[in-house]
Enzyme design. Structure first.
Site, PDB file in Angstrom:
ATOM      1  N   GLY A  37       6.278  28.952  26.709  1.00 38.75           N
ATOM      2  CA  GLY A  37       7.156  27.891  26.192  1.00 38.75           C
ATOM      3  C   GLY A  37       6.556  26.494  26.290  1.00 38.75           C
ATOM      4  O   GLY A  37       7.275  25.500  26.173  1.00 38.75           O
ATOM      5  N   ARG A  46     -13.389  27.180  28.146  1.00 39.31           N
ATOM      6  CA  ARG A  46     -12.050  26.719  28.572  1.00 39.31           C
ATOM      7  C   ARG A  46     -12.194  25.494  29.476  1.00 39.31           C
ATOM      8  O   ARG A  46     -11.415  24.542  29.372  1.00 39.31           O
ATOM      9  CB  ARG A  46     -11.301  27.848  29.299  1.00 39.31           C
ATOM     10  CG  ARG A  46     -10.853  28.997  28.395  1.00 39.31           C
ATOM     11  CD  ARG A  46     -10.060  30.009  29.224  1.00 39.31           C
ATOM     12  NE  ARG A  46      -9.965  31.332  28.644  1.00 39.31           N
ATOM     13  CZ  ARG A  46      -8.846  31.839  28.096  1.00 39.31           C
ATOM     14  NH1 ARG A  46      -7.754  31.136  28.026  1.00 39.31           N
ATOM     15  NH2 ARG A  46      -8.839  33.076  27.628  1.00 39.31           N
ATOM     16  N   ASN A  56     -12.943  22.602  27.303  1.00 39.22           N
ATOM     17  CA  ASN A  56     -11.707  22.284  26.578  1.00 39.22           C
ATOM     18  C   ASN A  56     -10.808  21.384  27.433  1.00 39.22           C
ATOM     19  O   ASN A  56     -10.356  20.317  27.004  1.00 39.22           O
ATOM     20  CB  ASN A  56     -10.999  23.610  26.261  1.00 39.22           C
ATOM     21  CG  ASN A  56      -9.759  23.457  25.412  1.00 39.22           C
ATOM     22  OD1 ASN A  56      -9.673  22.562  24.572  1.00 39.22           O
ATOM     23  ND2 ASN A  56      -8.783  24.334  25.621  1.00 39.22           N
ATOM     24  N   SER A 107      -4.666  26.114  30.237  1.00 43.59           N
ATOM     25  CA  SER A 107      -5.448  25.567  31.373  1.00 43.59           C
ATOM     26  C   SER A 107      -5.387  26.512  32.576  1.00 43.59           C
ATOM     27  O   SER A 107      -4.779  26.190  33.597  1.00 43.59           O
ATOM     28  CB  SER A 107      -4.984  24.152  31.745  1.00 43.59           C
ATOM     29  OG  SER A 107      -3.600  23.973  31.710  1.00 43.59           O
ATOM     30  N   GLY A 119     -10.541  39.191  26.558  1.00 44.55           N
ATOM     31  CA  GLY A 119     -10.422  37.997  27.395  1.00 44.55           C
ATOM     32  C   GLY A 119      -9.156  37.212  27.105  1.00 44.55           C
ATOM     33  O   GLY A 119      -9.189  35.977  27.012  1.00 44.55           O
TER      34      GLY A 119
HETATM   35  N1  PPS Z   1      -8.316  34.883  24.530  1.00 39.67           N
HETATM   36  C1  PPS Z   1      -7.277  34.023  24.465  1.00 39.67           C
HETATM   37  N2  PPS Z   1      -6.606  33.682  25.603  1.00 39.67           N
HETATM   38  C2  PPS Z   1      -5.583  32.825  25.517  1.00 39.67           C
HETATM   39  N3  PPS Z   1      -5.133  32.244  24.358  1.00 39.67           N
HETATM   40  C3  PPS Z   1      -5.782  32.559  23.218  1.00 39.67           C
HETATM   41  C4  PPS Z   1      -6.871  33.473  23.218  1.00 39.67           C
HETATM   42  N4  PPS Z   1      -7.302  33.596  21.936  1.00 39.67           N
HETATM   43  C5  PPS Z   1      -6.536  32.804  21.179  1.00 39.67           C
HETATM   44  N5  PPS Z   1      -5.607  32.185  21.934  1.00 39.67           N
HETATM   45  C6  PPS Z   1      -4.682  31.173  21.394  1.00 39.67           C
HETATM   46  O1  PPS Z   1      -5.161  29.924  21.898  1.00 39.67           O
HETATM   47  C7  PPS Z   1      -4.135  29.189  22.518  1.00 39.67           C
HETATM   48  C8  PPS Z   1      -4.582  28.628  23.876  1.00 39.67           C
HETATM   49  O2  PPS Z   1      -5.418  27.539  23.731  1.00 39.67           O
HETATM   50  P1  PPS Z   1      -5.643  26.568  24.970  1.00 39.67           P
HETATM   51  O3  PPS Z   1      -6.575  25.511  24.481  1.00 39.67           O
HETATM   52  O4  PPS Z   1      -4.333  26.135  25.504  1.00 39.67           O
HETATM   53  O5  PPS Z   1      -6.377  27.524  26.017  1.00 39.67           O
HETATM   54  S1  PPS Z   1      -7.152  27.153  27.358  1.00 39.67           S
HETATM   55  O6  PPS Z   1      -6.371  26.100  28.042  1.00 39.67           O
HETATM   56  O7  PPS Z   1      -8.489  26.674  27.009  1.00 39.67           O
HETATM   57  O8  PPS Z   1      -7.205  28.407  28.132  1.00 39.67           O
HETATM   58  C9  PPS Z   1      -2.974  30.123  22.730  1.00 39.67           C
HETATM   59  O9  PPS Z   1      -1.831  29.354  22.381  1.00 39.67           O
HETATM   60  P2  PPS Z   1      -0.461  29.388  23.213  1.00 39.67           P
HETATM   61  O10 PPS Z   1       0.148  30.713  22.865  1.00 39.67           O
HETATM   62  O11 PPS Z   1       0.288  28.226  22.642  1.00 39.67           O
HETATM   63  O12 PPS Z   1      -0.752  29.238  24.673  1.00 39.67           O
HETATM   64  C10 PPS Z   1      -3.236  31.292  21.793  1.00 39.67           C
HETATM   65  O13 PPS Z   1      -2.488  31.112  20.608  1.00 39.67           O
HETATM   66  N1  ADP Z   2      13.298  27.952  26.994  1.00 41.02           N
HETATM   67  C1  ADP Z   2      13.166  28.919  26.075  1.00 41.02           C
HETATM   68  N2  ADP Z   2      14.121  29.845  25.916  1.00 41.02           N
HETATM   69  C2  ADP Z   2      13.989  30.826  24.994  1.00 41.02           C
HETATM   70  N3  ADP Z   2      12.917  30.968  24.176  1.00 41.02           N
HETATM   71  C3  ADP Z   2      11.935  30.077  24.297  1.00 41.02           C
HETATM   72  C4  ADP Z   2      12.006  29.018  25.248  1.00 41.02           C
HETATM   73  N4  ADP Z   2      10.874  28.283  25.146  1.00 41.02           N
HETATM   74  C5  ADP Z   2      10.138  28.868  24.181  1.00 41.02           C
HETATM   75  N5  ADP Z   2      10.766  29.930  23.655  1.00 41.02           N
HETATM   76  C6  ADP Z   2      10.267  30.808  22.581  1.00 41.02           C
HETATM   77  O1  ADP Z   2       9.144  31.500  23.123  1.00 41.02           O
HETATM   78  C7  ADP Z   2       8.122  31.580  22.158  1.00 41.02           C
HETATM   79  C8  ADP Z   2       6.851  30.949  22.732  1.00 41.02           C
HETATM   80  O2  ADP Z   2       7.063  29.555  22.908  1.00 41.02           O
HETATM   81  P1  ADP Z   2       5.874  28.520  22.739  1.00 41.02           P
HETATM   82  O3  ADP Z   2       6.457  27.181  22.984  1.00 41.02           O
HETATM   83  O4  ADP Z   2       5.155  28.735  21.449  1.00 41.02           O
HETATM   84  O5  ADP Z   2       4.954  28.947  23.965  1.00 41.02           O
HETATM   85  P2  ADP Z   2       3.441  28.565  24.315  1.00 41.02           P
HETATM   86  O6  ADP Z   2       3.165  27.224  23.687  1.00 41.02           O
HETATM   87  O7  ADP Z   2       3.403  28.535  25.804  1.00 41.02           O
HETATM   88  O8  ADP Z   2       2.607  29.666  23.742  1.00 41.02           O
HETATM   89  C9  ADP Z   2       8.629  30.885  20.903  1.00 41.02           C
HETATM   90  O9  ADP Z   2       9.114  31.866  20.017  1.00 41.02           O
HETATM   91  C10 ADP Z   2       9.735  29.995  21.406  1.00 41.02           C
HETATM   92  O10 ADP Z   2      10.750  29.805  20.432  1.00 41.02           O
END
Ligand code: PPS
Ligand code: ADP
Length: 220
Positions: free
Chosen positions: A55, A97, A100, A124, A173
């Protein structure tokens, strides 16, 4: 207050402090304090860390909207978005990472120095990398927010289908599946489930706004 440690004299070059490889720090007359008074707020970095799907982006955008509606100047640095530009050359190895997070930490530091409330939302996963970002910010202006959602919750959400691909071995990974996530030990704010339910996005943002209010970041 443009010096590396935020303690400049406001006049000219500070010799010695950044005299590495013949590169010097140049100080301007208008400092962080001047900008903060103009904006009627204190620059800081709200650093949101947590698993994919926990989230982070939802909290970042909800918090951004809430602060904006209160007349505060904010900017969101989202990991996914930055990987389309500034960090487009980076992948998901531990080394990439780390780079990044280093780059985003430096950008966030500039936004905070500009007087903004900078909201960074990135997985992170490494404690050391988050601590390095904390170390380059002036005291107390790095606010670490741990979105502590269980892996099962994140995986059941799976809005991008990435957990499914990772479980199928089609992404290697992936954080939480076959790559580490190190939870914070001393974060300023922890957001977690209460009685098995996740707080709503506005409740999560409210928790951060209360902290910022209490610590005086929403006034100059
Ligand atoms: N291997 C792997 N592990 C984790 N996440 C992955 C990977 N490959 C692609 N993604 C997508 O990249 C988003 C995370 O990017 P970040 O820059 O936040 O990652 S990090 O802080 O450098 O670990 C992450 O977005 P969020 O779901 O919003 O967290 C994923 O959509
Ligand atoms: N507090 C919350 N309660 C219910 N669903 C949530 C909440 N926060 C996020 N979500 C849902 O969870 C999913 C992942 O949220 P997102 O913000 O994209 O997470 P992240 O950026 O950590 O990957 C989305 O579908 C979002 O609508």
């Amino acid at each position: 207050m443009g010096s590396p440690a935020g303690t400049g004299t406001g006049t000219g070059l500070i010799n010695g402090m950044m005299g590495r490889n013949n590169i010097f720090w140049h100080e301007c007359a208008v400092g962080r304090g001047d900008r903060q008074r103009l904006l009627k707020q204190k620059g800081c970095v709200v650093w949101i860390t947590g698993l994919s799907g926990s989230g982070k982006s939802t909290l970042a955008c909800t918090l951004d909207h809430e602060l904006h509606s209160r007349g505060k100047l904010t900017y969101v640095l989202d990991g996914d978005n930055l990987r389309h530009g500034l960090n487009r050359d980076l992948g998901f190895s531990a080394h990439d990472r780390t780079e990044n997070i280093r780059r985003v930490g430096e950008v966030a530091k500039l936004f905070a120095d500009a007087g903004l409330i900078c909201i960074a939302s990135l997985i992170s996963p490494y404690r050391r990398d988050r601590d390095s970002c904390r170390a380059i910010l002036p005291d107390a202006s790095f606010i670490e927010v741990f979105l502590n959602m269980p892996l099962e919750v994140c995986e059941s959400r799976d809005p991008k289908g990435l957990y499914k691909l990772a479980r199928a071995g089609k992404i290697k990974g992936f954080t939480g599946i076959d790559d580490p996530y190190e939870p914070p030990l001393n974060c300023e704010i922890e957001i977690k489930q209460e009685e098995g339910a996740c707080p709503s996005p506005s409740a999560m943002a409210g928790q951060v706004v209360s902290y910022l209010e209490e610590k005086g970041f929403l006034e100059d």
